[in-house]
Enzyme design. Structure first.
Site, PDB file in Angstrom:
ATOM      1  N   THR A   1       0.904  -1.056  -0.008  1.00 41.99           N
ATOM      2  CA  THR A   1       0.067   0.123  -0.083  1.00 41.99           C
ATOM      3  C   THR A   1       0.852   1.217  -0.082  1.00 41.99           C
ATOM      4  O   THR A   1       1.809   1.224   0.657  1.00 41.99           O
ATOM      5  CB  THR A   1      -0.755  -0.063   1.507  1.00 41.99           C
ATOM      6  OG1 THR A   1      -1.689  -1.064   1.190  1.00 41.99           O
ATOM      7  CG2 THR A   1      -1.713   1.357   1.350  1.00 41.99           C
ATOM      8  N   GLY A   2       0.488   2.418  -0.783  1.00 50.24           N
ATOM      9  CA  GLY A   2       1.152   3.620  -0.373  1.00 50.24           C
ATOM     10  C   GLY A   2       1.455   4.055  -1.764  1.00 50.24           C
ATOM     11  O   GLY A   2       1.406   3.595  -2.841  1.00 50.24           O
ATOM     12  N   SER A   3       2.187   4.986  -1.993  1.00 46.93           N
ATOM     13  CA  SER A   3       2.452   5.759  -3.324  1.00 46.93           C
ATOM     14  C   SER A   3       3.736   4.915  -3.996  1.00 46.93           C
ATOM     15  O   SER A   3       3.613   4.622  -5.190  1.00 46.93           O
ATOM     16  CB  SER A   3       2.788   7.122  -3.225  1.00 46.93           C
ATOM     17  OG  SER A   3       4.152   7.465  -2.291  1.00 46.93           O
TER      18      SER A   3
ATOM     19  N   ASP B   1       7.800   3.529   5.595  1.00 44.82           N
ATOM     20  CA  ASP B   1       7.994   4.968   6.237  1.00 44.82           C
ATOM     21  C   ASP B   1       9.529   5.311   6.614  1.00 44.82           C
ATOM     22  O   ASP B   1       9.929   6.360   6.374  1.00 44.82           O
ATOM     23  CB  ASP B   1       6.974   5.241   7.541  1.00 44.82           C
ATOM     24  CG  ASP B   1       5.736   4.988   7.096  1.00 44.82           C
ATOM     25  OD1 ASP B   1       5.074   5.620   5.662  1.00 44.82           O
ATOM     26  OD2 ASP B   1       4.734   4.275   7.561  1.00 44.82           O
TER      27      ASP B   1
ATOM     28  N   LYS C   1       6.368   0.996   9.485  1.00 43.75           N
ATOM     29  CA  LYS C   1       5.275   1.142   8.515  1.00 43.75           C
ATOM     30  C   LYS C   1       3.871   1.491   9.038  1.00 43.75           C
ATOM     31  O   LYS C   1       3.862   1.504  10.319  1.00 43.75           O
ATOM     32  CB  LYS C   1       5.183  -0.372   7.673  1.00 43.75           C
ATOM     33  CG  LYS C   1       6.253  -0.862   6.975  1.00 43.75           C
ATOM     34  CD  LYS C   1       6.179  -2.158   6.490  1.00 43.75           C
ATOM     35  CE  LYS C   1       5.035  -2.364   5.663  1.00 43.75           C
ATOM     36  NZ  LYS C   1       4.837  -1.346   4.581  1.00 43.75           N
TER      37      LYS C   1
ATOM     38  N   GLY D   1       1.988   4.660   7.987  1.00 44.37           N
ATOM     39  CA  GLY D   1       1.840   5.662   7.695  1.00 44.37           C
ATOM     40  C   GLY D   1       0.322   5.831   6.813  1.00 44.37           C
ATOM     41  O   GLY D   1      -0.360   6.840   7.063  1.00 44.37           O
ATOM     42  N   GLY D   2       0.100   4.714   6.152  1.00 49.51           N
ATOM     43  CA  GLY D   2      -1.175   4.852   5.266  1.00 49.51           C
ATOM     44  C   GLY D   2      -2.317   4.234   6.085  1.00 49.51           C
ATOM     45  O   GLY D   2      -3.304   3.638   5.615  1.00 49.51           O
TER      46      GLY D   2
ATOM     47  N   GLU E   1      -0.678  -5.460   6.288  1.00 45.43           N
ATOM     48  CA  GLU E   1       0.687  -5.428   5.477  1.00 45.43           C
ATOM     49  C   GLU E   1       1.219  -6.474   6.347  1.00 45.43           C
ATOM     50  O   GLU E   1       2.104  -7.344   5.779  1.00 45.43           O
ATOM     51  CB  GLU E   1       1.074  -4.131   5.761  1.00 45.43           C
ATOM     52  CG  GLU E   1       0.540  -3.105   4.638  1.00 45.43           C
ATOM     53  CD  GLU E   1       1.348  -1.615   4.833  1.00 45.43           C
ATOM     54  OE1 GLU E   1       2.062  -1.584   5.887  1.00 45.43           O
ATOM     55  OE2 GLU E   1       0.766  -0.814   4.169  1.00 45.43           O
TER      56      GLU E   1
ATOM     57  N   LYS F   1      13.910   7.370   2.787  1.00 46.02           N
ATOM     58  CA  LYS F   1      13.154   6.411   3.995  1.00 46.02           C
ATOM     59  C   LYS F   1      14.461   5.808   4.809  1.00 46.02           C
ATOM     60  O   LYS F   1      14.115   5.181   5.715  1.00 46.02           O
ATOM     61  CB  LYS F   1      12.502   5.379   3.323  1.00 46.02           C
ATOM     62  CG  LYS F   1      11.509   5.898   2.438  1.00 46.02           C
ATOM     63  CD  LYS F   1      10.155   6.806   3.117  1.00 46.02           C
ATOM     64  CE  LYS F   1       9.105   7.147   2.493  1.00 46.02           C
ATOM     65  NZ  LYS F   1       8.274   6.199   1.668  1.00 46.02           N
TER      66      LYS F   1
HETATM   67  C1  ABF Z   1       2.893   1.512   2.955  1.00 43.58           C
HETATM   68  O1  ABF Z   1       2.807   2.807   2.435  1.00 43.58           O
HETATM   69  C2  ABF Z   1       3.240   1.635   4.634  1.00 43.58           C
HETATM   70  O2  ABF Z   1       3.381   0.676   5.410  1.00 43.58           O
HETATM   71  C3  ABF Z   1       3.819   3.080   4.835  1.00 43.58           C
HETATM   72  O3  ABF Z   1       3.276   3.684   5.652  1.00 43.58           O
HETATM   73  C4  ABF Z   1       3.429   3.764   3.396  1.00 43.58           C
HETATM   74  C5  ABF Z   1       4.767   3.983   2.471  1.00 43.58           C
HETATM   75  O4  ABF Z   1       3.992   5.046   1.674  1.00 43.58           O
HETATM   76  P1  ABF Z   1       4.743   5.955   0.681  1.00 43.58           P
HETATM   77  O5  ABF Z   1       5.369   4.697  -0.664  1.00 43.58           O
HETATM   78  O6  ABF Z   1       3.694   6.668   0.152  1.00 43.58           O
HETATM   79  O7  ABF Z   1       5.755   6.581   0.961  1.00 43.58           O
HETATM   80  O8  ABF Z   1       3.929   0.782   2.724  1.00 43.58           O
END
Ligand code: ABF
Length: 218
Positions: free
Chosen positions: A28-30, A84, A94, A96-97, A103, A121
């Site tokens: 999950t996440g960008s 994160d 991890k 933040g999302g 996960e 990171k």
């Molecule tokens: C997930 O997305 C999460 O565990 C972590 O919080 C977040 C990282 O997001 P990004 O890739 O947007 O920085 O992996």
């Protein structure tokens, strides 16, 4: 390269770790979103994916990638996800999302955890990023008091309900030198569902996006 381009580069680089004809664990996440977009280019050579969030399920489906329930899958060769924060032992913060519990479950099933992250990171000591803790709603105040006893400053993440119907406390002010120990201590607090320390199940490989290219840390 800007930060988005670094994320895109590691998302693409992770394809090398995806075996033919497998079901892939997807985070999950960008950064994970860039991996999903890259995965779409090889969707004909995989069976599909298991995902750690509703948001990623929607993105996978929008690319026509079949999504499986984890309970129907007995073999997951690889899980690809962002973080994160990550240290050189490949322990992570991890969540933040807010998807930390799913996960952690998918990561537990997978044989290999491939972390994809841009160079911002990578840290020497985990804890500058507030540590997310998923909590059963009625236990919020109790858990917060216990987290203070462990030296943290918990803050309620207003307006956020996880995919599992719980709330998130973000713990500020930690300098995490013994990540395995702290992960266990927080998990022992009644009312805690999961915490965002991935130390017992750290990453196996880090694909780090840097201005000099993608570095591989193991
Ligand atoms: C997930 O997305 C999460 O565990 C972590 O919080 C977040 C990282 O997001 P990004 O890739 O947007 O920085 O992996």
């Amino acid at each position: 390269m800007n930060q988005d381009e670094l994320k895109q580069a590691v998302g693409r680089a992770a394809l090398e770790y995806v075996p033919d004809n497998c079901i892939v664990g997807v985070g999950t996440g960008s950064t994970a979103n860039y991996f999903i977009d890259a995965l779409a280019t090889i969707k004909d050579r995989i069976q599909g994916a298991v995902s750690s969030s509703e948001a990623s399920v929607a993105r996978l489906k929008s690319h026509g990638i079949p999504v499986f329930e984890l309970n129907t899958v007995d073999h997951l060769p690889v899980y690809v996800d962002g973080a994160d924060e990550i240290n050189r032992q490949l322990q992570m913060i991890k969540g933040g999302g807010a998807a930390l519990t799913r996960e952690k479950i998918v990561a537990a099933v997978a044989e290999q955890f491939i972390c994809i992250a841009d160079e911002s990171k990578l840290v020497d000591v985990l804890g500058k990023f507030p540590l997310p803790v998923e909590v059963i709603p009625m236990a919020r105040s109790y858990v917060a008091r216990q987290l203070v006893k462990l030296g943290g400053h918990p803050a309620y993440r207003e307006g956020v309900i996880t995919d599992n119907g719980n709330i998130i406390l973000d713990v500020h002010g930690l300098q995490i030198s013994e990540a395995n120990k702290l992960e266990s201590q927080i998990n022992e607090i009644v009312g805690v569902v999961t915490n965002g320390l991935f130390a017992h199940r750290r990453a196996d490989v880090l694909l780090l996006g840097t201005s000099k290219g993608v570095q591989v840390l193991k």
